[in-house]
Write a protein that holds these residues in place. Sequence first.
Motif, mmCIF file in Angstrom:
data_model
loop_
_atom_site.group_PDB
_atom_site.id
_atom_site.type_symbol
_atom_site.label_atom_id
_atom_site.label_comp_id
_atom_site.label_asym_id
_atom_site.label_seq_id
_atom_site.Cartn_x
_atom_site.Cartn_y
_atom_site.Cartn_z
ATOM 1 N N ASN A 5 58.545 56.842 55.337
ATOM 2 C CA ASN A 5 59.922 57.019 54.899
ATOM 3 C C ASN A 5 60.472 58.359 55.350
ATOM 4 N N PRO A 8 65.124 60.743 51.735
ATOM 5 C CA PRO A 8 66.357 60.047 51.334
ATOM 6 C C PRO A 8 67.553 60.977 51.481
ATOM 7 N N GLU A 12 70.066 61.160 46.486
ATOM 8 C CA GLU A 12 69.437 59.835 46.481
ATOM 9 C C GLU A 12 67.954 60.006 46.178
ATOM 10 N N ARG A 13 67.345 58.918 45.808
ATOM 11 C CA ARG A 13 65.898 58.884 45.645
ATOM 12 C C ARG A 13 65.429 57.495 46.044
ATOM 13 N N TYR A 14 64.173 57.379 46.368
ATOM 14 C CA TYR A 14 63.623 56.073 46.710
ATOM 15 C C TYR A 14 63.152 55.365 45.450
ATOM 16 N N TYR A 53 63.581 51.544 48.617
ATOM 17 C CA TYR A 53 65.031 51.452 48.699
ATOM 18 C C TYR A 53 65.656 52.721 48.165
ATOM 19 N N THR A 54 66.819 53.055 48.694
ATOM 20 C CA THR A 54 67.571 54.141 48.085
ATOM 21 C C THR A 54 68.394 53.536 46.959
ATOM 22 N N THR A 55 68.833 54.380 46.072
ATOM 23 C CA THR A 55 69.595 53.880 44.929
ATOM 24 C C THR A 55 70.937 53.269 45.349
ATOM 25 N N THR A 56 71.418 53.561 46.562
ATOM 26 C CA THR A 56 72.646 52.910 47.024
ATOM 27 C C THR A 56 72.428 51.406 47.210
#
Length: 159
Positions: A5, A8, A12-14, A53-56
């Motif tokens: 990865n 991010p 953001e965070r994963y 995944y990112t929080t988006t």
Amino acid sequence: MKDQNPEPPANERYIGIGELARESGCKPETVRYYEHIGLLPSAPRNEGNQRRYTTTAIRRLTFIRHARDFGFSVEAVRELLQMADQPAMPCDEVDTLAKRHLAEVEARLARLTAVRDELQRMIQQCAGGNIGHCHIIDVLSDHRLCKHSGPHGGADVIG
């Protein structure tokens, strides 16, 4: 082995697929499906080959799920997402797509209303007794006994 990865984006965070599924109201299988068909971008993987995944992604997946709850087809959702990814674009095309979908929903409602009315009529006219004298069976066997001569469209509408 190093984590695959990238960092991010800022703020953001994963998150893993389970947290993404919980936050968006979907099942992990649905997340994988939407990723497979390209509605959700492919997620990078960590050392253990787990999607990250990112929080988006929560917002995007929530959008997809909500649009599907409204009955938009997968292709319509794809179009809506493409438009949503261009925030400066005028929303005329979104309006057109939504109006077209509303017309489809209204047509489906009209067909369902006709199906409901015919079912109510069949049930009210059934005197009970045995199958050999069942009005419902008679109507289903002979379309001429229906009030409306055209197709009812129930299976197409109900799914």
